[in-house]
Structures are given as C-alpha cells and as structure tokens.
Design an enzyme around this catalytic site. Structure first.
Site: not given
Ligand code: G6P
Length: 612
Positions: A2, A27, A76, A101-102, A484, A488, A491, A507, A607
């Site tokens: 948030c 956020r 969020w 926030n939290g 990764e 992606k 996501e 396996h 994010k």
């Molecule tokens: C969230 C974001 C990811 C990111 C992760 C860790 O899940 O959506 O893209 O990799 O947090 O975030 P940081 O800011 O600690 O790299």
C-alpha cells in the site's frame, strides 16, 4: 505494501495527494481513497474508489474534495477483499481519519474490545481498529491527537506506517512508523508524508526518514519527531538525487518494455567508475568494504522474488571462484535457526530496499555472528541501505513495471563485481580477472544485440498465447535464469510456468510434455552444452515443442533437435546469464500483450512488498 501520502499546507492539498498516489501506485492498486479536512465547513470529506488511482481521479472530477489538510492511500489488499468499504482512509465517528500501510497482527482482539466499547466496524480491515482506538483515546482520556496516537500505537503488534488527521485538530498531521517505510517531506510553510520520496518529488527534495518507532507531529511551519520512548529526537535531513527522474513511458507502450530496453544503458551506469579497461576498481567499493572483503570466508545471500533469482546465479559464480555461498528466500531465512560459519558476509539483494522479509532478515543478523552485512540495492534512501554496514548500489534508475527487469540485470552486474572482488582474494589470476572484467565492459553492447531479437520474439509469442502451461529449462547458472523467465511469464501473462534444471526433467516433468506444453530452453555455449542437448532430445522424442535461445556458435549443434531457434550472437560465458535474461523478458512481455493483460500492473501483485 500500500502507498500512503499526506499533506498540511495553506493551499488545497488534493492535487498533491492525487499525484502522490499516482507515483505510489506501484505499491498497490486495487483501490484508492482520499480524505481532506475542508476549512470551509470544518468537516472531513472522504472519497474512495475500487480500482486504480485513475478511477479516483475521475470520481474527484465529479465529486471534488478539497482542503489544506489531507491523507490518501492506494491499497494492496491484505485483510478484506478490494471493495470501497475496505478502501482507506478509515474513519471513526467522522472525527479521526487513518491511512495505513502494513499489518496489525493483533487486530482481532483489539476489534473485540472496541466492539464491546460500542464501536461499529464498517470494514473487514485491520486498519479500522487504529481509527477507533485513536478516537477512544481522544474521548476517554481527554488527550490531544499526538498523545492519542502514541497511546494507540503502543497497543499495536505488527508492522505499520500511519498517517492520521482529526476533525477537531485542523492544525496537525500525525505520522507513525514501525516496520513499514515512511518519509517526511519538508516544504516552505507546508509539510508532507509519503511511503517513498518519489511520491513527493513534485513538491519537495528535502526529506527526513522516520526511524523505527518514531512518531512525527507535523504542522505547516514546524514538525517534531519523538522516538519509541516518547523523547524528542533530531533526524537528519536528506536531499534526494532521484527527483529529476521522469515517470514517463517515453515512446514505449509500457514501462516494462521501456525498462527492458534501458538495460544496456543502466548496466553501463552500474559499471561506471567500478571497472576500467580490464581493471576492477576496488576502491569504488569503499575502504570499509575492502577491509571486510579481505576477511570473507563465505557468503550468505538472502532476498525475495526476482532478487532471489539473482542470488542463485551468484552462487554459481562465487563457488566457481572458491567462495562458499548459500542463498535463501528471506521469508524462510528469518524464521530458521541457521548456522553461520566464521567469516561469513551477509548479502541482501533488493530492488526497493523495503521488502519486509528481506529487511527482517537483515535485522535478524545481529544475533547470528556475521562478519558484516552488505546490501545490493537500487534505492539509495531505502531502509536496507540505511541499515546495512556496506552498500553496493545498482544504478538501474527508477523501475516502475511491477515485473522486475532492469533491476535484475543490474543486480547481476553488481554480484559479478562482488564475485570478482572476492575471487581475486581467492587466487583468481590477474589475467583471468582482466578477461572477465573486459567481458563485463562488453556487456552493454552484447545486450544491445540481444534486444535486436525483439520482433522475432514478438512473432514467437504467438505460439504461447493460447497455452496454459510452459516449461523453462536451463543448467548451471542458466537454471536460475530459466526460473526468472518462468516467473516473468507467470507474473504478467498468467500462464502457469515452471522452471527445471534440464537434467532433472526425466525425474518427473517429462510426464507433462506433449504438443500443448511449450518448452523454453536457454543454450549458451558452455561446458554443459552437450548435456543440455541430450535433455532436449528427450523432449523432442515425446513430441514437445521446443523454443531455444542459443548462442550463435551453438546453432551448428542443433540440427535434428530444434523446433524454434533464436540466436543471440556470441556471448561470453561469464556474462551469459545476464544476456540470456533479455529474450525471456521479451517473450513474457509479448505473450502478455497478446493476452491483453495489464503488463505494468499485473493482478494481485505489487512492486514493493512491505508486509510480511
Ligand atoms: C515483489 C516484486 C518483485 C520483486 C520482489 C522483491 O514481489 O513484484 O518484482 O522481485 O518483490 O522485491 P525487492 O524490492 O526486494 O527486490
């Protein structure tokens, strides 16, 4: 997570709050809201909408709220579904308004006692208890707003940052921080609060970062900060250098695509002053770092999400140079009783520097006997940077797309620099070091070449748009790159994707392979090439459709194996994981475009995850 923003000024603060929310949308973006205290009628005016900040902006056109004091929020959801009733700000008795926030962990017991005291709850959130608690303190104890907030937060367990205003106290904005980021913005005759400095970029460049347990009493002309024990404290002023950065997409359709294409430039930025003509400029790490590096016997890396994948690549690099390394996701590490061998450097990796689990992991290191702590981070003003002994900043610039791209590749560059600095102390010869530094210096150009594949990948993406699952394969340091790539795709396209070390296919996952299961594989020219090629034959033999991203020199080995091959040119092995990331980012992007998803703000994600 948030985002919260607040302001006290002479002028109407609604436009400041709205712009702040737009900048904090990364956020969270499932609902948004604003409340102002309007000096014309001395009443609180609140407006909340479900969906993005733009929805709130449109409602504000029809139902404007205004006033010189206000707070606002982009959500969020954690407690309670995204709906207007659960959106912030939350009110008590039309008198107290709170943005949060939290997570308040003990909200259920607080809620029960507030209900017993006659309070009616309108939402399913944990936040609403805070508004009622403050109201209760104001009414029962006859204290002022500052004392009411102080007495209320003393009852809270959990991580939070708060912004509070009160109808009966039009000259004051109260802010509190415990576990979630909060910054105070200093203006002339006006003051602001926000979850990050970028939210306030249009109004100030001078900030005070609140520390854990701080409560700030903010007025137009002055502010005072009190620490956990209620004592007045001075916190230093900071001037942010990030402010000039425009938040625009330029000519790109999405931030994510812009950020993918920025990678050659930001990688060059991250290398600037740290390498030069085959030399690693170790002084750029700082004198304290060099003294610590001399004593490092091993490395523990802790991170979340994409940053965790960067750590997994680094393990291959570090151990290849004789440096023991373990890598763990922060949410596991923080609650596990680990063993710390003598001389271990704790390394956190984070784009934002605010991820709650990573920060908690860093804070847990105090009792675990580390040699020192280092953070690889993209935000100079972040909590991780401020609380780590050493910092290696990536210089990716602000990353807006929720799916991380340029932050990841610059993290890999920083990790490569760290590996070389430590490797040199483990006997990496000067000539090998020079060769590897030169590889890094060529990286921006090699990345440019990889980006040329964009339109070919756009065409390839058509094969994925109707699929429900995909497998990503890699071996060695390319295995985390496959992870990764799968992340992606998940996501932003919402296609279920899994990554496997190619040798593990037989396996279990091979049972899933058929014509409906695209199998993506990264194929650099390295010592494992022949092994991966055999694994790919296993896929072909079961009718699987292969999508290969291969080093140019590998092409000749591919006859009879491949279905779709895209060649990346000749990529030096030491930087191959960084380069092979790019086509996987582009693949996820183009598949998401075909599926019509919200690329920059995918559903349910944020994010920066500042809650546990
Ligand atoms: C969230 C974001 C990811 C990111 C992760 C860790 O899940 O959506 O893209 O990799 O947090 O975030 P940081 O800011 O600690 O790299």
């Amino acid at each position: 997570m948030c985002g919260i923003v607040g302001a006290i000024a002479e002028r109407n603060v609604t436009p400041i709050l709205l712009e702040g929310l737009r900048r904090l949308e990364y956020r969270g973006y499932d609902s948004a809201g604003i409340v102002t205290l309007d000096s014309r009628d001395d009443r609180l005016h609140r407006l909340r909408t479900v969906g993005k900040v733009q929805a709130l902006a449109e409602r504000l056109q029809q139902e404007p709220v205004r006033g010189p004091l206000g707070i606002a929020h982009t959500r969020w959801a954690t407690h309670g579904e995204p709906c207007e009733r659960n959106a912030h700000p939350h009110l008590s008795n039309d008198s107290v308004a709170v943005v949060h926030n939290g997570i308040i962990e003990n909200y259920q017991e607080l809620k029960a006692s507030l209900i017993a005291a006659g309070y009616r709850f309108e939402s399913d959130t944990d936040t609403e208890v805070v508004a009622h608690l403050i109201d209760q303190q104001l009414r029962n104890n006859g204290v002022d707003l500052l004392a009411a907030v102080r007495q209320s937060v003393a009852q809270l367990t959990g991580a939070y940052s708060l912004g509070v205003i009160c109808r009966e106290d039009p000259e004051r904005l109260i802010a509190a921080r415990a576990g979630s980021p909060l910054v105070l913005g200093i203006g002339i005759g006006e003051h602001f609060i926000a979850s990050d400095v970028f939210a306030l970029a249009p109004v100030t460049q001078t900030f005070v970062f609140l520390e854990e347990g701080d409560i700030a009493e903010i007025q137009r002309e002055r502010f005072a900060i009190y620490d956990r024990s209620g004592q007045p404290v001075e916190r230093k002023l900071s001037y942010s250098g990030q402010m000039g950065a425009a938040a625009g997409k330029g000519s790109y359709r999405h931030f994510m695509l812009k950020e993918i294409f920025e990678q050659p430039a930001v990688v060059a930025e991250t290398l600037e002053g740290r390498v030069h003509q085959g030399r690693l400029l170790e002084d750029s790490f700082g004198p304290e770092a060099n003294a610590v590096f001399d004593q490092v016997q091993g490395v523990h890396i802790v991170a979340c999400g994409t940053s965790y994948h960067a750590g997994l690549v680094a393990r291959y690099w570090l151990e290849n140079l004789g440096i023991p390394c373990t890598v763990e996701v922060a949410s596991e590490y923080r609650y596990r009783r680990g063993v710390t061998p003598l001389g271990t450097l704790f390394v956190s990796i984070s784009q934002s520097g605010e991820t709650a689990d990573t920060l908690a992991a860093l804070r847990a290191t105090g009792a675990r006997g580390y040699l020192s702590t280092l953070t690889i981070c993209n935000v100079a003003e972040s909590s991780l940077v401020r609380e780590s002994a050493l910092t290696l900043l990536t210089r990716a610039g602000r990353e807006i797309g929720v799916a991380s791209t340029k932050a990841f590749t610059t993290q890999l560059v920083a990790l490569r620099l760290l590996a070389l600095a430590l490797g040199r102390r483990r006997g990496l010869s000067e000539s090998d070091l020079a060769a590897q530094v030169r590889d890094l210096e060529r990286l921006p150009r090699v990345l440019e070449e990889a980006l040329v594949l964009d339109s070919a990948i756009e065409r390839l993406a058509e094969h994925f748009a109707e699929k429900h699952h995909a497998l990503f394969l890699g071996r060695g340091p390319q295995y985390p790159i496959a992870m990764e790539g799968a992340l992606k795709l998940k996501e932003i396209s919402y296609i279920h994707a899994e990554a496997y070390p190619a040798g593990e296919l037989k396996h279990g996952p091979l049972a899933l392979v058929d014509a409906d299961m695209p199998v993506v594989c990264v194929l650099p020219k390295d010592g494992l090439l022949e092994k991966v090629l055999s694994n790919l034959q296993e896929v072909r033999a079961r009718g699987g459709e292969l999508f290969l991203f291969a080093d140019r020199e590998v092409d000749t080995h591919l006859s009879g194996v491949s279905t779709h091959v895209l060649s990346l040119g000749a990529v030096p092995e030491s930087i191959a994981p960084i380069v092979f990331t790019v086509p996987l980012q582009l693949l996820a992007y183009h598949v998401a475009i075909l599926k019509g998803t919200d690329v920059d703000q995918p559903r349910n994600l944020a994010k920066s995850v500042t809650v546990e």
